[in-house]
Design an enzyme around this catalytic site. Structure first.
Site, short mmCIF file in Angstrom:
data_model
loop_
_atom_site.label_atom_id
_atom_site.label_comp_id
_atom_site.label_asym_id
_atom_site.label_seq_id
_atom_site.Cartn_x
_atom_site.Cartn_y
_atom_site.Cartn_z
N HIS A 61 0.81 -1.21 0.00
CA HIS A 61 0.00 0.00 0.00
C HIS A 61 0.85 1.27 0.00
O HIS A 61 1.95 1.29 0.54
CB HIS A 61 -0.89 0.02 1.24
N LYS A 70 5.68 5.74 7.83
CA LYS A 70 5.10 4.87 8.86
C LYS A 70 6.19 4.32 9.77
O LYS A 70 7.22 3.86 9.31
CB LYS A 70 4.37 3.69 8.20
N TYR A 130 0.99 0.98 13.98
CA TYR A 130 1.85 1.92 13.27
C TYR A 130 1.38 3.35 13.39
O TYR A 130 0.20 3.62 13.53
CB TYR A 130 2.04 1.51 11.80
N ASP A 166 -6.41 -6.14 -2.35
CA ASP A 166 -4.99 -6.45 -2.53
C ASP A 166 -4.74 -7.44 -3.66
O ASP A 166 -3.67 -7.45 -4.26
CB ASP A 166 -4.39 -6.99 -1.22
#
Length: 188
Positions: A61, A70, A130, A166
């Site tokens: 992503h 991140k 995250y 995905d």
């Protein structure tokens, strides 16, 4: 705290200081002043928590624009975490680096803006958390198919569990250049 540079500039493995005794352990998962002093000068605006079963693959992503850096780590279970340089014009375009993160090793992984991110749960269930440098922006989200043969990620799972979204992503080579961030450009 130890900061380990990877072969991809800006992608970092962080080993926080852990204070353990017979009662358990304590660690700082984020201290802006301490991380800045160690060279990670970012501001986070959103925290996320993901719960995934074993063999789940999430990713790859990214957001463009409104790119997200991140800082990721695992509270429970184990994941193989991956960053892929998708910045058009980058000397490391299409290259990837991976690291095993677990509730036991307590390592953190920093993926800067301009990189795609994904992970595979190798021991689950996994609680994966995250911090993000920008807010989630559905209109700017994108992805690269998890098993892109040109990237060649060595995933530790043969038959992953994937979301419908995905499964439908294209390879990096199939994405139009304007869809991807530009190396040296403003990632936002």
């Amino acid at each position: 705290m130890e900061i380990i540079e990877t072969e991809l500039p800006g992608v970092l493995i962080i080993e926080p200081d852990i204070f353990e005794d017979k009662r358990g352990f304590f660690m700082e998962t984020w201290n802006q002043a301490r991380y800045e002093q160690a060279g990670l000068k970012v501001s986070f605006v959103q925290d996320n928590l993901s719960y995934s079963a074993e063999n789940v693959v999430r990713g790859l992503h990214f957001q463009n624009p409104k790119a997200q850096g991140k800082l990721v780590y695992v509270l429970q279970g184990e994941v193989f975490d991956v960053a892929v340089d998708i910045r058009v014009g980058s000397p490391s375009f299409g290259k990837w680096v991976g690291v095993t993160l677990s509730g036991e090793n307590k390592k953190q992984f920093y993926i800067p803006e301009g990189f795609a991110h994904g992970f595979c749960v190798t021991r689950g269930p996994a609680l994966f958390t995250y911090k993000c440098t920008d807010l989630y922006s559905p209109p700017t989200e994108g992805g690269v198919i998890w098993n892109d043969p040109h990237i060649g990620i060595e995933w530790p799972v043969k038959t992953p569990i994937l979301s419908d979204k995905d499964q439908k992503y294209k390879t990096l080579q199939e994405l139009p250049a304007g869809y991807l961030p530009v190396y040296g450009g403003d990632p936002r």
